[in-house]
Design an enzyme around this catalytic site. Structure first.
Site, short mmCIF file in Angstrom:
data_model
loop_
_atom_site.label_atom_id
_atom_site.label_comp_id
_atom_site.label_asym_id
_atom_site.label_seq_id
_atom_site.Cartn_x
_atom_site.Cartn_y
_atom_site.Cartn_z
N GLU A 83 0.83 -1.22 0.00
CA GLU A 83 0.00 0.00 0.00
C GLU A 83 0.85 1.26 0.00
O GLU A 83 1.72 1.43 0.86
CB GLU A 83 -0.91 -0.02 1.24
N LYS A 266 -7.30 -1.05 11.72
CA LYS A 266 -6.68 -1.51 10.46
C LYS A 266 -5.46 -0.64 10.15
O LYS A 266 -4.41 -1.14 9.73
CB LYS A 266 -7.71 -1.43 9.33
N ASP A 282 4.57 -14.54 11.61
CA ASP A 282 3.23 -14.97 11.19
C ASP A 282 2.27 -13.79 11.33
O ASP A 282 1.75 -13.52 12.41
CB ASP A 282 2.83 -16.15 12.08
N HIS A 387 -2.16 10.26 -0.97
CA HIS A 387 -2.26 9.02 -1.73
C HIS A 387 -2.18 9.28 -3.23
O HIS A 387 -1.72 8.47 -3.99
CB HIS A 387 -3.63 8.38 -1.48
#
Ligand code: MEV
Length: 437
Positions: A83, A266, A282, A387
């Protein structure tokens, strides 16, 4: 002709044979198949041993976040993520935190939980006490399964017995608490649970079935806090104190509303997971642990709350913003992919962490930095402007702009605030026709 995905013996083929088969199956071009190639420095045999049916690699961009100072130590942070803006955002946030003294981080002992489920127990309350009566012997028997871990100061330290009411009746669930030291703990914990399950079942008077680690690692926590000085937060349209208040409003919504909280957390995991991936740990375990911890803690605080942010924000007496984070950090440096994957090993060296706990401290600091950066952007100009340029750059390349054309396509896409595939194509055509921009 119908094709079958049943491929007996596929696992016995070489990497090249498997890749050739898949290429043929999917009609991949030579170039597409070449994208699976192993980069120099990565031994195919090492990766072939890590998982099954290997045909190649899927590289992710690896970026370095800068400006981090954690417990007074400057660190470069390798982050593997697809991202855009995440690495830049973490670096910017770390710069602001640095002005406030950097991140202070700590961890609890690296204690993992192993669960053993015992069914068909007639007297669960008494069974709990029968197991607890034998605690010392049970811990000793667990530790006999991993003398090396014990030698390094780890091993089974405690056990708890829970009575869980389920749709299939009451179950006795034993929690074995195991200090995993510098390992993730999966193997040690599962081995101990499997070895001890018959004895737990005997003492409880039932039958043991599940014997597995829990990813809700409430005892293996990493914490960090930092001060983000109000003076560093001013924008052309808002004063520092106004930005502090806007961030507190953004945070308050995450506390009050699960829909916002999911996105808030998130964003934290953007930072944490990319370091976890870069170090070969992991990431599913960490993600699962973080989100279930956020829900578990919410239930502890107030039965009606379903999830809480992993971070907290307050205003200190000077009006500066103080952020903190607490998150499970079941990561290891030994015994997993971290110890064998060549890039993960290099990344651990770049980080300079010497223990799993130090890695946990880094994760907490990066998670906090990432979250602060997101809240700051959202509470001020929004995240799209940052972005947009990276997005526009990807778009320019995807419509076929040559390196000497990319900047001009990007500039026009961003200027017109129309970062779309069709516009990128039009702009490129115009540039090539020599039309004025
Ligand atoms: C995007 O990957 C992450 C954010 O949505 C996080 C947030 O909203 O806090 C920007």
């Amino acid at each position: 002709m119908t094709r079958s995905s049943q491929l007996p013996g596929f696992y016995k083929k070489s990497i090249d044979e498997r890749r050739a088969f898949v290429r043929e199956w999917a009609g991949l071009s030579e170039e597409e198949a070449a994208s699976y190639a192993f980069p120099p420095g990565v031994d195919p045999a090492t990766l072939d041993r890590m998982i099954e049916n290997v045909i190649g690699v899927m590289p992710l961009p690896l970026g370095i976040a800068t400006n981090f100072q954690i417990n007074g130590v400057d660190r470069l942070i390798p982050m593997a993520i697809e991202e855009p803006s995440v690495v830049a955002a973490a670096s910017n946030a770390a710069k602001v935190a640095r002005d406030g003294g950097g991140f202070l981080a700590q961890t609890t002992a690296p204690v993992m939980i192993g669960q053993v489920q015992v069914l068909d127990v007639p007297d669960p309350v008494a069974a709990r006490l029968r197991i607890l009566d034998h605690k010392d012997d049970l811990l000793a028997a667990s530790n006999a399964k991993d003398p090396v871990l014990v030698k390094f100061g780890g091993g089974a330290k405690d056990l708890e017995v829970r009575i869980v009411r389920s749709a299939r009746g009451t179950m006795v669930v034993i929690h074995l608490l195991v200090d995993a030291r510098d390992a993730g703990g999966m193997n040690a914990v599962n081995t101990m649970c499997e070895a001890l399950a018959p004895e737990f079942a005997r003492l409880a008077g039932g039958r043991a079935v599940l014997r597995i680690i829990s990813n809700l690692a409430i005892h293996r926590l990493a914490r960090a806090h930092a001060t983000f000085p109000a003076a560093a937060l001013a924008t052309p349209t808002a004063t520092g104190p106004e930005v502090v208040d806007a961030i507190l409003d953004a945070y308050a919504l995450a506390v009050a509303d699960p829909f916002r909280c999911a996105t808030h957390n998130k964003g934290i995991m953007n930072g944490i997971s990319s370091v976890v991936i870069a170090t070969g740990n992991d990431f599913r375990a960490i993600e699962s642990g973080a989100h279930s911890f956020a829900a578990w803690r919410a239930g502890e605080v107030d039965a009606g709350t379903v999830i809480l942010p992993l971070t907290t924000y307050e205003k200190d007496k000077n009006g500066d913003l103080v952020g903190s984070i607490e998150v499970p950090a079941p990561v290891g440096l030994i015994g997993g992919a971290t110890a064998v994957h060549p890039t993960a090993k290099a990344n651990v060296k770049v980080l300079g962490v010497k223990s799993a706990r130090e890695l946990g401290e880094v994760l907490a600091a990066v998670g906090l930095a990432q979250n602060f950066a997101a809240l700051r952007a959202l509470a001020t100009e929004g995240i799209q402007r940052g972005h947009m340029e990276l997005h526009a750059r990807n778009m320019a390349v995807s419509v076929g702009a040559r390196p000497d054309e990319v900047d001009r396509v990007v500039e026009r896409l961003v200027r017109d605030r129309q970062v779309r595939f069709d516009r990128a194509k039009e702009i490129l055509d115009e540039l090539r026709r020599g039309a004025p921009g």
